[in-house]
Motif scaffolding. Sequence first.
Motif, PDB file in Angstrom:
ATOM      1  N   PHE A  88       0.830  -1.212   0.000  1.00 47.77           N
ATOM      2  CA  PHE A  88       0.000   0.000   0.000  1.00 47.77           C
ATOM      3  C   PHE A  88       0.858   1.253   0.000  1.00 47.77           C
ATOM      4  CE2 PHE A  88      -2.700  -2.994   2.689  1.00 47.77           C
ATOM      5  CZ  PHE A  88      -3.411  -3.462   1.592  1.00 47.77           C
ATOM      6  N   ARG A  89       0.444   2.211  -0.788  1.00 48.10           N
ATOM      7  CA  ARG A  89       1.171   3.471  -0.901  1.00 48.10           C
ATOM      8  C   ARG A  89       1.053   4.294   0.386  1.00 48.10           C
ATOM      9  NH1 ARG A  89       2.478   6.313  -6.283  1.00 48.10           N
ATOM     10  NH2 ARG A  89       3.000   4.120  -6.543  1.00 48.10           N
ATOM     11  N   GLY A  90       2.180   4.842   0.816  1.00 57.55           N
ATOM     12  CA  GLY A  90       2.144   5.780   1.939  1.00 57.55           C
ATOM     13  C   GLY A  90       1.870   5.144   3.298  1.00 57.55           C
ATOM     14  N   MET A  91       2.049   3.835   3.405  1.00 54.34           N
ATOM     15  CA  MET A  91       1.830   3.186   4.701  1.00 54.34           C
ATOM     16  C   MET A  91       3.106   2.542   5.207  1.00 54.34           C
ATOM     17  SD  MET A  91      -1.955   1.498   4.413  1.00 54.34           S
ATOM     18  CE  MET A  91      -1.593   0.240   5.600  1.00 54.34           C
ATOM     19  N   THR A  92       3.320   2.653   6.511  1.00 60.04           N
ATOM     20  CA  THR A  92       4.514   2.033   7.087  1.00 60.04           C
ATOM     21  C   THR A  92       4.319   0.520   7.137  1.00 60.04           C
ATOM     22  OG1 THR A  92       3.711   2.056   9.354  1.00 60.04           O
ATOM     23  CG2 THR A  92       4.863   4.049   8.586  1.00 60.04           C
ATOM     24  N   VAL A  93       5.425  -0.151   7.386  1.00 61.31           N
ATOM     25  CA  VAL A  93       5.395  -1.610   7.514  1.00 61.31           C
ATOM     26  C   VAL A  93       4.414  -2.012   8.620  1.00 61.31           C
ATOM     27  CG1 VAL A  93       6.797  -3.590   8.222  1.00 61.31           C
ATOM     28  CG2 VAL A  93       7.722  -1.909   6.598  1.00 61.31           C
ATOM     29  N   ARG A  94       4.511  -1.332   9.743  1.00 60.83           N
ATOM     30  CA  ARG A  94       3.648  -1.630  10.880  1.00 60.83           C
ATOM     31  C   ARG A  94       2.167  -1.466  10.529  1.00 60.83           C
ATOM     32  NH1 ARG A  94       1.778   2.177  14.369  1.00 60.83           N
ATOM     33  NH2 ARG A  94       0.928   1.401  16.318  1.00 60.83           N
ATOM     34  N   GLU A  95       1.865  -0.396   9.810  1.00 67.02           N
ATOM     35  CA  GLU A  95       0.468  -0.147   9.443  1.00 67.02           C
ATOM     36  C   GLU A  95      -0.086  -1.239   8.522  1.00 67.02           C
ATOM     37  OE1 GLU A  95       0.613   4.733   9.876  1.00 67.02           O
ATOM     38  OE2 GLU A  95       1.078   3.787   7.952  1.00 67.02           O
ATOM     39  N   HIS A  96       0.783  -1.789   7.664  1.00 70.65           N
ATOM     40  CA  HIS A  96       0.340  -2.886   6.810  1.00 70.65           C
ATOM     41  C   HIS A  96      -0.178  -4.051   7.645  1.00 70.65           C
ATOM     42  CE1 HIS A  96       2.265  -0.991   3.347  1.00 70.65           C
ATOM     43  NE2 HIS A  96       1.672  -1.891   2.602  1.00 70.65           N
ATOM     44  N   ARG A 134      13.389  -3.898  12.063  1.00 75.03           N
ATOM     45  CA  ARG A 134      14.065  -2.592  11.987  1.00 75.03           C
ATOM     46  C   ARG A 134      13.398  -1.654  10.976  1.00 75.03           C
ATOM     47  NH1 ARG A 134      16.552  -6.529   9.543  1.00 75.03           N
ATOM     48  NH2 ARG A 134      17.595  -6.377   7.538  1.00 75.03           N
ATOM     49  N   PHE A 135      12.537  -2.191  10.122  1.00 83.96           N
ATOM     50  CA  PHE A 135      11.839  -1.349   9.132  1.00 83.96           C
ATOM     51  C   PHE A 135      10.429  -0.974   9.585  1.00 83.96           C
ATOM     52  CE2 PHE A 135      14.449  -4.253   6.298  1.00 83.96           C
ATOM     53  CZ  PHE A 135      15.480  -3.349   6.159  1.00 83.96           C
ATOM     54  N   ARG A 136      10.116  -1.300  10.837  1.00 85.87           N
ATOM     55  CA  ARG A 136       8.763  -1.160  11.380  1.00 85.87           C
ATOM     56  C   ARG A 136       8.076   0.164  11.014  1.00 85.87           C
ATOM     57  NH1 ARG A 136       6.680   0.607  16.458  1.00 85.87           N
ATOM     58  NH2 ARG A 136       5.215  -0.849  17.355  1.00 85.87           N
ATOM     59  N   ASP A 137       8.786   1.270  11.178  1.00 89.29           N
ATOM     60  CA  ASP A 137       8.154   2.572  10.957  1.00 89.29           C
ATOM     61  C   ASP A 137       8.554   3.201   9.628  1.00 89.29           C
ATOM     62  OD1 ASP A 137       6.724   2.574  13.444  1.00 89.29           O
ATOM     63  OD2 ASP A 137       8.684   2.823  14.414  1.00 89.29           O
ATOM     64  N   ASP A 138       9.130   2.401   8.754  1.00 91.67           N
ATOM     65  CA  ASP A 138       9.504   2.905   7.427  1.00 91.67           C
ATOM     66  C   ASP A 138       8.344   2.726   6.448  1.00 91.67           C
ATOM     67  OD1 ASP A 138      11.933   3.345   8.535  1.00 91.67           O
ATOM     68  OD2 ASP A 138      12.992   1.734   7.481  1.00 91.67           O
ATOM     69  N   ASP A 139       8.358   3.557   5.419  1.00 93.31           N
ATOM     70  CA  ASP A 139       7.406   3.411   4.331  1.00 93.31           C
ATOM     71  C   ASP A 139       7.698   2.083   3.621  1.00 93.31           C
ATOM     72  OD1 ASP A 139       5.853   3.693   2.049  1.00 93.31           O
ATOM     73  OD2 ASP A 139       6.211   5.857   1.942  1.00 93.31           O
ATOM     74  N   ALA A 140       6.703   1.221   3.555  1.00 93.65           N
ATOM     75  CA  ALA A 140       6.937  -0.121   3.002  1.00 93.65           C
ATOM     76  C   ALA A 140       7.363  -0.085   1.539  1.00 93.65           C
ATOM     77  CB  ALA A 140       5.682  -0.975   3.158  1.00 93.65           C
ATOM     78  N   GLU A 141       6.902   0.931   0.821  1.00 93.45           N
ATOM     79  CA  GLU A 141       7.241   1.015  -0.601  1.00 93.45           C
ATOM     80  C   GLU A 141       8.738   1.198  -0.845  1.00 93.45           C
ATOM     81  OE1 GLU A 141       4.798   4.057  -2.474  1.00 93.45           O
ATOM     82  OE2 GLU A 141       4.118   2.467  -3.824  1.00 93.45           O
ATOM     83  N   GLY A 142       9.428   1.767   0.157  1.00 93.23           N
ATOM     84  CA  GLY A 142      10.846   2.047  -0.033  1.00 93.23           C
ATOM     85  C   GLY A 142      11.758   0.856   0.226  1.00 93.23           C
ATOM     86  N   LEU A 143      11.192  -0.273   0.655  1.00 94.60           N
ATOM     87  CA  LEU A 143      12.029  -1.427   0.991  1.00 94.60           C
ATOM     88  C   LEU A 143      12.487  -2.179  -0.257  1.00 94.60           C
ATOM     89  CD1 LEU A 143      10.127  -2.947   4.049  1.00 94.60           C
ATOM     90  CD2 LEU A 143      11.882  -1.174   3.991  1.00 94.60           C
ATOM     91  N   SER A 144      13.497  -3.006  -0.072  1.00100.53           N
ATOM     92  CA  SER A 144      13.977  -3.836  -1.180  1.00100.53           C
ATOM     93  C   SER A 144      12.882  -4.834  -1.556  1.00100.53           C
ATOM     94  CB  SER A 144      15.235  -4.603  -0.758  1.00100.53           C
ATOM     95  OG  SER A 144      14.886  -5.639   0.136  1.00100.53           O
ATOM     96  N   TYR A 145      13.030  -5.415  -2.725  1.00 97.72           N
ATOM     97  CA  TYR A 145      12.034  -6.362  -3.226  1.00 97.72           C
ATOM     98  C   TYR A 145      11.839  -7.527  -2.248  1.00 97.72           C
ATOM     99  CZ  TYR A 145       9.735  -9.551  -6.466  1.00 97.72           C
ATOM    100  OH  TYR A 145       8.852 -10.418  -7.058  1.00 97.72           O
TER     101      TYR A 145
END
Length: 246
Positions: A88-96, A134-145
Motif C-alpha cells: 500500500f502506498r504511503g503506509m509504514t510496515v507496521r500499518e500494513h 528494523r523497518f517497522r516505521d519505514d514506508d513499506a514502498e521504499g524497501l527492497s524487493y
Amino acid sequence: MLEIRNLSQYYGEFCALKDISFDLGENEILGIIGQNGAGKTTLINSITGLGGRPSGTVRLDGTDILGKRPDTIARLGVARTFQNLRIFRGMTVREHLLVAQNRKLSPGRKLLPNFRNTEDAGVDALLEFFDILRFRDDDAEGLSYGDRRRVEMARALAGSPKLLILDEPGAGMNEQESEVLASQIREIRERFHTAIILIEHDMSIIRACCERIIVLDHGQKIAEGSFEQIAADREVQRAYLGEEDA
Ligand SMILES: Nc1ncnc2c1ncn2[C@@H]1O[C@H](COP(=O)(O)OP(=O)(O)OP(=O)(O)O)[C@@H](O)[C@H]1O
Ligand SMILES: [Mg+2]
C-alpha cells in the motif's frame, strides 16, 4: 479443512482450469507447481474469490466459499500473498500489519497466546520473525524487493489465518534467501498452526517444504504426490521437458 472438487475456470472459450480436485488437511503444506501459464495463480484466485466465474466446489471446514467475496473469504481465515506484490502506498510496515490484524476477528478463531497482549506486540513478533523489525516505521514502498515480499507474508499472517496461500514467495530471492525462506515456511506452520498452499518455481523450496505436491499443466492436474513421486512421473517429466525443447 479445504476440499476442492471439479474446480473449473473459463475465460471466454479458453479453459484456464479444468476439473481440479484435491484436499488439504490442517497443518499441511501443499505445493503447487507447473510451467508459466499452467493455471497456478488462477487456481488460488478462484479459491480466494478473485476474478472470473469459477465452477465446482470449494469448501473450507465444510463451508462453501466458491463465489464468495474476497473479504468474506479472508474473514473466514484464508490469507494470501500476491505474485505481483500489493504494497500500500504511503503506509509504514507496521500499518500494513495492523490493517490485516483488524480483520482477524473471525468467529471460533483464538489468538495465539504470544499475540494476545496488544496489537503491537503481535506485529513486532511477526516482524521479528521475518527479520524486518528494523523497518517497522519505514514506508513499506521504499524497501527492497525481498523485504517487501517479507512484509506481504507478515501481513498475511497478521490476520491469524487457518490457511495461508503463498504465490511464488521465493521469486527474485537468491539461493541463500531461498534457504531461509524454506525454513521460515516450515516454521510458520509450527508457530502459527496454519495450513499452507505454496506456489513456487524454485524446486529446492518445494522439496524442502512440501509433503505433497500437485502438478498443473495447461489447467489440468497431471500429478499429485511426494517430491520423489512427481519427479519420477513420466507425464510431469514430459510437461517440464517440453520447455527445454522450446
Ligand atoms: N483474467 C484473465 N483473462 C484471460 N486469461 C487469463 C486471465 N487470467 C489468466 N489467464 C490465462 O490463464 C492461464 C493461466 O494463467 P495463470 O496466471 O494462472 O498461470 P500461472 O501458472 O500462475 O503462471 P506463472 O507461473 O507465470 O505465474 C494463462 O494462459 C493466462 O494467460
Ligand atoms: Mg502465477
